[in-house]
Design a protein around this motif. Structure first.
Motif, PDB file in Angstrom:
ATOM      1  N   GLY A  16      80.757 -18.652 -20.925  1.00  0.00           N
ATOM      2  CA  GLY A  16      79.527 -19.172 -20.327  1.00  0.00           C
ATOM      3  C   GLY A  16      78.884 -20.221 -21.206  1.00  0.00           C
ATOM      4  N   GLN A  17      77.622 -20.080 -21.379  1.00  0.00           N
ATOM      5  CA  GLN A  17      76.866 -21.075 -22.159  1.00  0.00           C
ATOM      6  C   GLN A  17      77.358 -21.078 -23.614  1.00  0.00           C
ATOM      7  OE1 GLN A  17      72.600 -20.861 -21.450  1.00  0.00           O
ATOM      8  NE2 GLN A  17      72.224 -21.446 -23.579  1.00  0.00           N
ATOM      9  N   ALA A  18      77.624 -22.263 -24.126  1.00  0.00           N
ATOM     10  CA  ALA A  18      78.103 -22.373 -25.509  1.00  0.00           C
ATOM     11  C   ALA A  18      76.932 -22.292 -26.471  1.00  0.00           C
ATOM     12  CB  ALA A  18      78.863 -23.689 -25.697  1.00  0.00           C
ATOM     13  N   SER A  19      76.470 -21.070 -26.686  1.00  0.00           N
ATOM     14  CA  SER A  19      75.298 -20.898 -27.544  1.00  0.00           C
ATOM     15  C   SER A  19      75.450 -19.615 -28.349  1.00  0.00           C
ATOM     16  CB  SER A  19      74.025 -20.845 -26.694  1.00  0.00           C
ATOM     17  OG  SER A  19      74.087 -19.741 -25.824  1.00  0.00           O
ATOM     18  N   PRO A  20      74.734 -19.537 -29.489  1.00  0.00           N
ATOM     19  CA  PRO A  20      74.903 -18.383 -30.384  1.00  0.00           C
ATOM     20  C   PRO A  20      74.715 -17.040 -29.694  1.00  0.00           C
ATOM     21  CG  PRO A  20      73.607 -20.088 -31.470  1.00  0.00           C
ATOM     22  CD  PRO A  20      73.817 -20.534 -30.058  1.00  0.00           C
ATOM     23  N   GLU A  21      73.687 -16.938 -28.864  1.00  0.00           N
ATOM     24  CA  GLU A  21      73.409 -15.632 -28.261  1.00  0.00           C
ATOM     25  C   GLU A  21      74.525 -15.183 -27.323  1.00  0.00           C
ATOM     26  OE1 GLU A  21      71.685 -18.372 -27.912  1.00  0.00           O
ATOM     27  OE2 GLU A  21      70.843 -18.647 -25.900  1.00  0.00           O
ATOM     28  N   PHE A  22      75.168 -16.126 -26.646  1.00  0.00           N
ATOM     29  CA  PHE A  22      76.276 -15.761 -25.769  1.00  0.00           C
ATOM     30  C   PHE A  22      77.476 -15.290 -26.587  1.00  0.00           C
ATOM     31  CE2 PHE A  22      75.683 -16.980 -21.204  1.00  0.00           C
ATOM     32  CZ  PHE A  22      74.321 -17.247 -21.291  1.00  0.00           C
ATOM     33  N   TYR A  23      77.802 -16.027 -27.655  1.00  0.00           N
ATOM     34  CA  TYR A  23      78.964 -15.647 -28.463  1.00  0.00           C
ATOM     35  C   TYR A  23      78.720 -14.330 -29.192  1.00  0.00           C
ATOM     36  CZ  TYR A  23      80.666 -20.376 -27.568  1.00  0.00           C
ATOM     37  OH  TYR A  23      81.095 -21.521 -26.950  1.00  0.00           O
ATOM     38  N   ARG A  24      77.534 -14.185 -29.750  1.00  0.00           N
ATOM     39  CA  ARG A  24      77.231 -12.935 -30.458  1.00  0.00           C
ATOM     40  C   ARG A  24      77.278 -11.738 -29.507  1.00  0.00           C
ATOM     41  NH1 ARG A  24      74.612 -13.059 -35.582  1.00  0.00           N
ATOM     42  NH2 ARG A  24      74.282 -15.155 -36.407  1.00  0.00           N
ATOM     43  N   THR A  25      76.703 -11.908 -28.334  1.00  0.00           N
ATOM     44  CA  THR A  25      76.684 -10.792 -27.383  1.00  0.00           C
ATOM     45  C   THR A  25      78.090 -10.491 -26.872  1.00  0.00           C
ATOM     46  OG1 THR A  25      74.460 -11.497 -26.734  1.00  0.00           O
ATOM     47  CG2 THR A  25      75.526  -9.896 -25.319  1.00  0.00           C
ATOM     48  N   SER A  26      78.895 -11.530 -26.713  1.00  0.00           N
ATOM     49  CA  SER A  26      80.280 -11.322 -26.300  1.00  0.00           C
ATOM     50  C   SER A  26      81.014 -10.461 -27.331  1.00  0.00           C
ATOM     51  CB  SER A  26      80.977 -12.681 -26.148  1.00  0.00           C
ATOM     52  OG  SER A  26      82.355 -12.502 -25.905  1.00  0.00           O
ATOM     53  N   ILE A  27      80.829 -10.794 -28.606  1.00  0.00           N
ATOM     54  CA  ILE A  27      81.482 -10.024 -29.673  1.00  0.00           C
ATOM     55  C   ILE A  27      81.024  -8.566 -29.632  1.00  0.00           C
ATOM     56  CG2 ILE A  27      81.616  -9.744 -32.193  1.00  0.00           C
ATOM     57  CD1 ILE A  27      81.297 -12.885 -32.326  1.00  0.00           C
ATOM     58  N   SER A  28      79.740  -8.386 -29.460  1.00  0.00           N
ATOM     59  CA  SER A  28      79.194  -7.034 -29.431  1.00  0.00           C
ATOM     60  C   SER A  28      79.750  -6.237 -28.251  1.00  0.00           C
ATOM     61  CB  SER A  28      77.659  -7.107 -29.347  1.00  0.00           C
ATOM     62  OG  SER A  28      77.098  -5.830 -29.448  1.00  0.00           O
ATOM     63  N   ARG A  29      79.779  -6.858 -27.076  1.00  0.00           N
ATOM     64  CA  ARG A  29      80.321  -6.156 -25.891  1.00  0.00           C
ATOM     65  C   ARG A  29      81.809  -5.849 -26.069  1.00  0.00           C
ATOM     66  NH1 ARG A  29      77.162  -3.098 -24.345  1.00  0.00           N
ATOM     67  NH2 ARG A  29      76.246  -3.708 -26.326  1.00  0.00           N
ATOM     68  N   ALA A  30      82.525  -6.749 -26.692  1.00  0.00           N
ATOM     69  CA  ALA A  30      83.955  -6.497 -26.915  1.00  0.00           C
ATOM     70  C   ALA A  30      84.138  -5.267 -27.792  1.00  0.00           C
ATOM     71  CB  ALA A  30      84.606  -7.721 -27.576  1.00  0.00           C
ATOM     72  N   TYR A  31      83.322  -5.168 -28.850  1.00  0.00           N
ATOM     73  CA  TYR A  31      83.425  -3.981 -29.707  1.00  0.00           C
ATOM     74  C   TYR A  31      83.122  -2.717 -28.906  1.00  0.00           C
ATOM     75  CZ  TYR A  31      82.312  -0.254 -32.902  1.00  0.00           C
ATOM     76  OH  TYR A  31      82.281   0.982 -33.510  1.00  0.00           O
ATOM     77  N   TYR A  32      82.040  -2.733 -28.139  1.00  0.00           N
ATOM     78  CA  TYR A  32      81.663  -1.506 -27.425  1.00  0.00           C
ATOM     79  C   TYR A  32      82.660  -1.145 -26.338  1.00  0.00           C
ATOM     80  CZ  TYR A  32      77.500  -0.524 -30.027  1.00  0.00           C
ATOM     81  OH  TYR A  32      76.656  -0.177 -31.050  1.00  0.00           O
ATOM     82  N   ALA A  33      83.346  -2.129 -25.810  1.00  0.00           N
ATOM     83  CA  ALA A  33      84.429  -1.807 -24.876  1.00  0.00           C
ATOM     84  C   ALA A  33      85.502  -0.978 -25.589  1.00  0.00           C
ATOM     85  CB  ALA A  33      85.044  -3.088 -24.316  1.00  0.00           C
ATOM     86  N   ALA A  34      85.934  -1.480 -26.741  1.00  0.00           N
ATOM     87  CA  ALA A  34      86.998  -0.782 -27.480  1.00  0.00           C
ATOM     88  C   ALA A  34      86.514   0.560 -28.002  1.00  0.00           C
ATOM     89  CB  ALA A  34      87.479  -1.660 -28.636  1.00  0.00           C
ATOM     90  N   PHE A  35      85.285   0.579 -28.516  1.00  0.00           N
ATOM     91  CA  PHE A  35      84.736   1.828 -29.063  1.00  0.00           C
ATOM     92  C   PHE A  35      84.650   2.903 -27.983  1.00  0.00           C
ATOM     93  CE2 PHE A  35      80.624   4.159 -29.237  1.00  0.00           C
ATOM     94  CZ  PHE A  35      80.962   5.092 -30.203  1.00  0.00           C
ATOM     95  N   ASN A  36      84.031   2.574 -26.863  1.00  0.00           N
ATOM     96  CA  ASN A  36      83.867   3.587 -25.805  1.00  0.00           C
ATOM     97  C   ASN A  36      85.200   3.989 -25.198  1.00  0.00           C
ATOM     98  OD1 ASN A  36      80.931   4.243 -25.348  1.00  0.00           O
ATOM     99  ND2 ASN A  36      80.835   2.014 -25.341  1.00  0.00           N
ATOM    100  N   PHE A  37      86.114   3.023 -25.104  1.00  0.00           N
ATOM    101  CA  PHE A  37      87.452   3.357 -24.607  1.00  0.00           C
ATOM    102  C   PHE A  37      88.118   4.335 -25.574  1.00  0.00           C
ATOM    103  CE2 PHE A  37      91.974   2.776 -23.901  1.00  0.00           C
ATOM    104  CZ  PHE A  37      92.062   2.705 -22.517  1.00  0.00           C
ATOM    105  N   GLY A  38      87.933   4.102 -26.864  1.00  0.00           N
ATOM    106  CA  GLY A  38      88.518   5.003 -27.857  1.00  0.00           C
ATOM    107  C   GLY A  38      87.949   6.403 -27.776  1.00  0.00           C
ATOM    108  N   VAL A  39      86.636   6.493 -27.627  1.00  0.00           N
ATOM    109  CA  VAL A  39      85.997   7.810 -27.517  1.00  0.00           C
ATOM    110  C   VAL A  39      86.503   8.531 -26.268  1.00  0.00           C
ATOM    111  CG1 VAL A  39      83.788   8.984 -27.127  1.00  0.00           C
ATOM    112  CG2 VAL A  39      83.942   7.148 -28.824  1.00  0.00           C
TER     113      VAL A  39
END
Lengths: 146, 183
Positions: A16-39
């Motif tokens: 989406g928008q090429a901005s810090p908040e989008f990239y940071r939030t993308s990274i965070s959501r990616a982690y929580y996807a893997a974390f919750n999938f692992g749990v």
């Protein structure tokens, strides 16, 4: 909710928008996807992680010390992704998180973790691996195992 | 005759040194052959090593070589890869202290060596001690910048992690987190 939807959102955000908040939030959501999938994966084989924040440590310790190489690798990758996510969520001075490449890597890492852990539940040849993970969770980490 | 190095052997010392170095061989006038000598430290031209069965404290060796990248390489300031592994990684005091407390010195060096071997690293690694409240644990985060596309860097991480999980014990691995960044 299926935690893989967090990864879908992470992909949308980084494109989406090429901005810090989008990239940071993308990274965070990616982690929580893997974390919750692992749990969820551990739960599906009978290992219950702590409720709340303790689950982060339970998951990485359970995967990291179980003796199954594929799981240990997934655990190490999750740990690296976690480091990326901590910077993205908390370290506002660290602008390294604010790039498309960082978000791309986070999504690749999350996907790799989920693919590896998916085999733990889906692959009938992984019975011994499941047993190793459960044994480590029960005997070393003293987690509840059914 | 190669570089003259004073090597001190402490026969019963645990192996401390790695940095991606899998083995070492030492040539000198008396016959130590290729005993399982492993360097435990290096300062200038003084190498400290442990050597199975060697009851020798100090000796002069004609040259010292390390097995690195699957071939013997002579210790030399002219060798940039070895220079990276041995000398040029400035580990800050806080990180050194953390590793010392957790007995991670060997594992940190080994991790750095694996990173150097598997990633196309640009510049120097940086180190931070992370106090992870969610996991109720502290760990050392090593950040490396890697040259390449996202796909190339991710592929490099695959081989790094394969070696990382087979080389470093799980009880130590949880305190070392290498985070790579595609540049």
């Amino acid at each position: 909710m299926d935690p893989r939807r967090f990864l879908e959102l992470a992909v949308i955000l980084k494109g989406g928008q090429a901005s810090p908040e989008f990239y940071r939030t993308s990274i965070s959501r990616a982690y929580y996807a893997a974390f919750n999938f692992g749990v969820q994966t551990l739960a599906s084989i009978g290992v219950r992680c702590s409720k709340g924040p303790g689950a982060h440590g339970d998951l990485t310790k359970c995967l990291g010390g179980c003796g199954v190489q594929a799981c240990e690798k997934a655990g190490a990758r999750l740990q690296a992704l976690r480091g990326r996510r901590i910077d993205a969520d908390y370290e506002m001075e660290e602008i390294g998180s604010e790039t498309r490449k960082e978000a791309d890597l986070a999504c690749l890492e999350a996907n790799a973790v989920m693919v590896a852990l998916g085999k733990l539940t889906d692959d009938p040849t992984m019975a011994l691996s499941r047993a190793s993970v459960k044994r480590h969770a029960s005997e070393v980490l003293r987690l509840t195992v059914s | 005759m190669g570089q003259v190095i004073t090597a001190q052997f402490h026969p019963k010392t645990e192996l401390e040194w790695a940095g991606g170095l899998n083995d070492v061989r030492i040539s000198q006038s008396s016959d130590l052959g290729r005993a399982s000598c492993v360097p435990t430290g290096l300062t200038g031209t003084t190498a400290t090593a442990s050597c199975n069965g060697a009851i020798i404290n100090t000796l002069i060796v004609s040259h010292i070589q390390f097995m690195f990248d699957n071939r013997w390489q002579t210790l030399s300031g002219q060798n940039p890869r070895l220079a990276f592994a041995l000398d040029s990684v400035a580990i800050p005091g806080e990180a050194r202290a953390f590793c010392s407390r957790r007995q991670l010195d060997y594992d940190l060096r080994r991790t750095l060596g694996l990173a150097d071997k598997n990633f196309s690293i640009i510049g120097q690694p940086t180190f931070r001690i992370i106090e992870d409240a969610e996991c109720d644990e502290n760990y050392i985060a090593i950040h490396v910048n890697v040259k390449g596309t996202v796909e190339e860097v991710f592929q490099q991480s695959e081989t790094f992690l394969d070696e990382f999980v087979t080389s470093i014990d799980g009880s130590k691995r949880r305190f070392i987190n290498l985070v790579y960044h595609a540049i």
